[in-house]
Design a protein around this motif. Structure first.
Motif, mmCIF file in Angstrom:
data_model
loop_
_atom_site.group_PDB
_atom_site.id
_atom_site.type_symbol
_atom_site.label_atom_id
_atom_site.label_comp_id
_atom_site.label_asym_id
_atom_site.label_seq_id
_atom_site.Cartn_x
_atom_site.Cartn_y
_atom_site.Cartn_z
ATOM 1 N N SER A 116 51.343 30.556 13.830
ATOM 2 C CA SER A 116 50.090 29.994 14.339
ATOM 3 C C SER A 116 50.307 29.000 15.488
ATOM 4 O O SER A 116 49.364 28.610 16.158
ATOM 5 C CB SER A 116 49.332 29.302 13.206
ATOM 6 O OG SER A 116 50.131 28.260 12.654
ATOM 7 N N ASN A 117 51.541 28.605 15.737
ATOM 8 C CA ASN A 117 51.862 27.643 16.776
ATOM 9 C C ASN A 117 51.853 28.336 18.148
ATOM 10 O O ASN A 117 52.410 29.413 18.296
ATOM 11 C CB ASN A 117 53.250 27.056 16.491
ATOM 12 C CG ASN A 117 53.625 25.925 17.413
ATOM 13 O OD1 ASN A 117 53.450 25.988 18.625
ATOM 14 N ND2 ASN A 117 54.189 24.879 16.826
ATOM 15 N N PRO A 118 51.239 27.718 19.159
ATOM 16 C CA PRO A 118 51.228 28.327 20.496
ATOM 17 C C PRO A 118 52.625 28.566 21.069
ATOM 18 O O PRO A 118 52.799 29.404 21.948
ATOM 19 C CB PRO A 118 50.458 27.321 21.358
ATOM 20 C CG PRO A 118 49.766 26.409 20.423
ATOM 21 C CD PRO A 118 50.480 26.471 19.103
ATOM 22 N N ARG A 119 53.624 27.853 20.558
ATOM 23 C CA ARG A 119 55.007 28.047 21.022
ATOM 24 C C ARG A 119 55.659 29.294 20.419
ATOM 25 O O ARG A 119 56.736 29.686 20.857
ATOM 26 C CB ARG A 119 55.861 26.837 20.661
ATOM 27 C CG ARG A 119 55.551 25.620 21.464
ATOM 28 C CD ARG A 119 56.453 24.501 21.003
ATOM 29 N NE ARG A 119 56.543 23.476 22.019
ATOM 30 C CZ ARG A 119 57.334 22.429 21.938
ATOM 31 N NH1 ARG A 119 58.106 22.275 20.890
ATOM 32 N NH2 ARG A 119 57.351 21.535 22.900
ATOM 33 N N TYR A 145 63.676 37.078 10.772
ATOM 34 C CA TYR A 145 62.994 36.506 9.617
ATOM 35 C C TYR A 145 61.945 35.502 10.072
ATOM 36 O O TYR A 145 61.946 35.059 11.227
ATOM 37 C CB TYR A 145 64.000 35.812 8.684
ATOM 38 C CG TYR A 145 64.892 36.793 7.969
ATOM 39 C CD1 TYR A 145 64.450 37.440 6.824
ATOM 40 C CD2 TYR A 145 66.163 37.074 8.437
ATOM 41 C CE1 TYR A 145 65.264 38.347 6.154
ATOM 42 C CE2 TYR A 145 66.981 37.978 7.778
ATOM 43 C CZ TYR A 145 66.516 38.611 6.639
ATOM 44 O OH TYR A 145 67.312 39.514 5.988
ATOM 45 N N VAL A 146 61.095 35.112 9.156
ATOM 46 C CA VAL A 146 59.991 34.206 9.459
ATOM 47 C C VAL A 146 60.480 32.861 10.016
ATOM 48 O O VAL A 146 59.788 32.225 10.790
ATOM 49 C CB VAL A 146 59.079 34.020 8.221
ATOM 50 C CG1 VAL A 146 59.759 33.202 7.143
ATOM 51 C CG2 VAL A 146 57.741 33.421 8.604
ATOM 52 N N HIS A 147 61.676 32.444 9.664
ATOM 53 C CA HIS A 147 62.199 31.156 10.132
ATOM 54 C C HIS A 147 63.198 31.300 11.282
ATOM 55 O O HIS A 147 64.018 30.413 11.499
ATOM 56 C CB HIS A 147 62.830 30.379 8.969
ATOM 57 C CG HIS A 147 61.823 29.950 7.963
ATOM 58 N ND1 HIS A 147 61.898 30.301 6.644
ATOM 59 C CD2 HIS A 147 60.690 29.238 8.091
ATOM 60 C CE1 HIS A 147 60.856 29.814 6.000
ATOM 61 N NE2 HIS A 147 60.110 29.163 6.855
ATOM 62 N N ASN A 148 63.133 32.391 12.018
ATOM 63 C CA ASN A 148 64.057 32.588 13.136
ATOM 64 C C ASN A 148 63.645 31.884 14.423
ATOM 65 O O ASN A 148 64.389 31.909 15.393
ATOM 66 C CB ASN A 148 64.257 34.073 13.432
ATOM 67 C CG ASN A 148 65.289 34.717 12.541
ATOM 68 O OD1 ASN A 148 65.202 35.897 12.254
ATOM 69 N ND2 ASN A 148 66.268 33.964 12.079
ATOM 70 N N GLN A 149 62.488 31.287 14.447
ATOM 71 C CA GLN A 149 62.083 30.527 15.634
ATOM 72 C C GLN A 149 61.935 29.067 15.242
ATOM 73 O O GLN A 149 61.268 28.764 14.262
ATOM 74 C CB GLN A 149 60.759 31.062 16.193
ATOM 75 C CG GLN A 149 60.872 32.470 16.722
ATOM 76 C CD GLN A 149 59.629 32.890 17.468
ATOM 77 O OE1 GLN A 149 59.099 32.140 18.296
ATOM 78 N NE2 GLN A 149 59.161 34.085 17.196
#
Length: 172
Positions: free
Chosen positions: A57-60, A42-46
């Protein structure tokens, strides 16, 4: 903190490692118990350990294909994405992102058997009763009919065809 974060990340493999007998073999695990591996995305898995979610959009942010390949390389078993989805108008774009990443992983040798949209129907919120627009079909009307979210239906159809073409091409 880096070591703590990596240890926590590696803990996601504990159950599969136990089932396969790689850790705690006295529990009776064996490689034969891992015939196919399913995982959710899901979108919030990281996220940052003890912190916030990592946006794409985060480089991480780590491309999903890298995670898929990591699991495949670790276990060398067929995979499927058991759940993925998002709310509102982002549904088609999110599903396209996940499937495109699956295609990229397949191109690099990972064996994937499919991607499952979840949930298939809209539902009340988990923490509240809000109407979650995250499925392919909405709540039923008074006659039991459900309105389809056509942009997602169109994207699913397009991606299904691409998946069939990809699996045909790879298996040749």
């Amino acid at each position: 903190q880096v070591r703590d974060a990596e240890n926590y990340r590696q803990s996601q493999y504990e159950a599969w490692d136990m089932l396969s007998g790689r850790v705690k073999p006295h529990l009776g695990g064996a490689e034969k118990y891992l015939d196919i591996i399913g995982g959710n995305y899901y979108v919030h898995n990281q996220w940052i350990l003890g912190g916030s979610f990592i946006e794409q959009s985060n480089p991480r942010y780590r491309p999903f294909r890298e995670m898929v390949i990591e699991v495949y390389d670790r276990y060398r078993r067929p995979l499927f994405i058991a759940e993925t989805g998002i709310e509102d108008e982002e549904r088609p774009n999110w599903f396209r992102y996940v499937v495109t990443e699956v295609f990229a992983a397949m191109e690099q040798g990972a064996q994937l058997e499919g991607v499952c949209l979840y949930p298939i129907v809209n539902h009340p919120g988990w923490d509240d009763e809000r109407h979650c627009y995250n499925g392919l079909w909405d709540y039923p009307d008074d006659h039991g009919r459900r309105e389809i979210y056509q942009p997602l239906a169109d994207e699913l159809q397009r991606l299904r065809k691409q998946f069939e073409e990809m699996t045909r091409r790879i298996s040749v």
